[in-house]
Design an enzyme around this catalytic site. Structure first.
Site, short mmCIF file in Angstrom:
data_model
loop_
_atom_site.label_atom_id
_atom_site.label_comp_id
_atom_site.label_asym_id
_atom_site.label_seq_id
_atom_site.Cartn_x
_atom_site.Cartn_y
_atom_site.Cartn_z
N TYR A 1 -1.37 0.09 1.97
CA TYR A 1 -0.06 0.59 2.41
C TYR A 1 1.11 -0.17 1.77
O TYR A 1 2.25 0.25 1.91
CB TYR A 1 0.06 0.47 3.93
CG TYR A 1 -0.92 1.35 4.68
CD1 TYR A 1 -0.79 2.74 4.68
CD2 TYR A 1 -1.99 0.79 5.38
CE1 TYR A 1 -1.69 3.54 5.35
CE2 TYR A 1 -2.89 1.59 6.06
CZ TYR A 1 -2.74 2.97 6.04
OH TYR A 1 -3.63 3.76 6.71
N HIS B 1 6.55 4.62 3.64
CA HIS B 1 6.49 4.44 5.09
C HIS B 1 6.69 2.97 5.48
O HIS B 1 6.98 2.68 6.64
CB HIS B 1 5.12 4.93 5.59
CG HIS B 1 5.13 5.45 6.99
ND1 HIS B 1 6.24 6.00 7.62
CD2 HIS B 1 4.13 5.54 7.92
CE1 HIS B 1 5.92 6.39 8.84
NE2 HIS B 1 4.66 6.10 9.05
N TYR C 1 -0.31 -1.59 13.34
CA TYR C 1 -0.19 -0.27 12.69
C TYR C 1 0.94 0.51 13.36
O TYR C 1 1.32 0.26 14.50
CB TYR C 1 -1.51 0.52 12.68
CG TYR C 1 -2.52 -0.08 11.73
CD1 TYR C 1 -2.39 0.09 10.36
CD2 TYR C 1 -3.59 -0.83 12.21
CE1 TYR C 1 -3.31 -0.48 9.48
CE2 TYR C 1 -4.52 -1.40 11.35
CZ TYR C 1 -4.36 -1.22 9.97
OH TYR C 1 -5.26 -1.78 9.12
N ASN D 1 1.47 3.44 14.69
CA ASN D 1 1.36 4.19 15.94
C ASN D 1 1.37 3.32 17.19
O ASN D 1 1.52 3.84 18.30
CB ASN D 1 0.08 5.04 15.93
CG ASN D 1 0.12 6.13 14.87
OD1 ASN D 1 1.11 6.28 14.16
ND2 ASN D 1 -0.95 6.87 14.77
N ASP E 1 11.70 3.99 8.21
CA ASP E 1 11.92 5.02 7.20
C ASP E 1 12.35 6.33 7.85
O ASP E 1 12.01 6.60 9.00
CB ASP E 1 10.65 5.25 6.38
CG ASP E 1 9.48 5.69 7.25
OD1 ASP E 1 9.07 4.91 8.14
OD2 ASP E 1 8.97 6.81 7.07
N ASN F 1 6.33 8.17 14.44
CA ASN F 1 5.33 7.65 15.36
C ASN F 1 5.60 6.21 15.80
O ASN F 1 5.28 5.81 16.91
CB ASN F 1 3.93 7.74 14.74
CG ASN F 1 3.43 9.17 14.68
OD1 ASN F 1 3.78 10.00 15.52
ND2 ASN F 1 2.64 9.48 13.68
#
Length: 195
Positions: free
Chosen positions: A15, A20, A64, A66, A91, A112
């Site tokens: 990532y 993101h 993470y 979420n 973002d 999220n």
């Protein structure tokens, strides 16, 4: 009284350098400008900086995207930071690349990370800094775009964007959200990229 700046993103090499994760990028830029390093602690990596003598804790959640609320809630409580001293950096697809918008409250807008924070804190009344990543993708390609790496033109614009975000965060801490919004909330035709 300290401030908590939470930059949203996903941990892991896969990532790194993705759109993101611009929240992580902004915090990395803030830490670098202050010669501060991140330490891995509970629910995230943290670094300490100060703006005009005001202590600031930078948080990159390790939960993470979420589950961002879990980390934000834990460090708010651990540091006894009042809600009006919290700033979440994330973002935003709805804004052109480099356009930034600070708001003192609002919905999650389909993000999220914000959704998790709203649900965990039980309120939307905290300041957030949305950083535009654009929406240059075709139908059904949103996830690939958001989790995709920056292209060469975007990479070239990132230092400018980081400088603007750093200024907005510093203004939030030293002058308050209203003044920061006046100074840094972009007009519709401000793309944030160098011409």
């Amino acid at each position: 009284m300290s401030f908590l700046i939470a930059g949203l993103g996903n941990i892991g090499a896969e990532y790194a350098g993705t759109r993101h994760n611009i929240g992580f990028c902004v915090l990395d830029a803030l830490a670098k400008a202050s010669n501060s390093a991140f330490s891995i602690l509970r629910y995230g990596s943290l670094a300490e900086v100060a703006f005009k003598g005001k202590p600031v804790l930078l948080l990159k959640p390790s939960t993470y995207m979420n589950l961002s609320g879990k980390a934000v809630n834990y460090w708010l409580r651990e540091t006894r930071t009042p809600l009006d001293h919290l700033l979440v950096v994330l973002d935003d697809l709805a804004l052109p690349l480099g356009v930034i918008r600070m708001r003192k409250q609002g919905s999650d807008g389909g993000h999220n990370g914000l959704k998790s924070i709203n649900e965990t804190l039980g309120t939307t009344a905290y300041t957030r800094l949305r950083v535009g990543i654009g929406s240059n993708f075709g139908r059904g390609q949103q996830v690939d775009y958001v989790l995709g790496a920056w292209d060469n033109d975007e990479v070239a614009a990132l230092p400018f964007i980081m400088d603007k975000c750093r200024g907005a965060v510093e203004a939030f801490v030293t002058q308050g959200p209203d003044r920061a919004m006046t100074l840094f909330n972009a007009t519709e035709n401000d793309t944030g990229t160098a011409s």
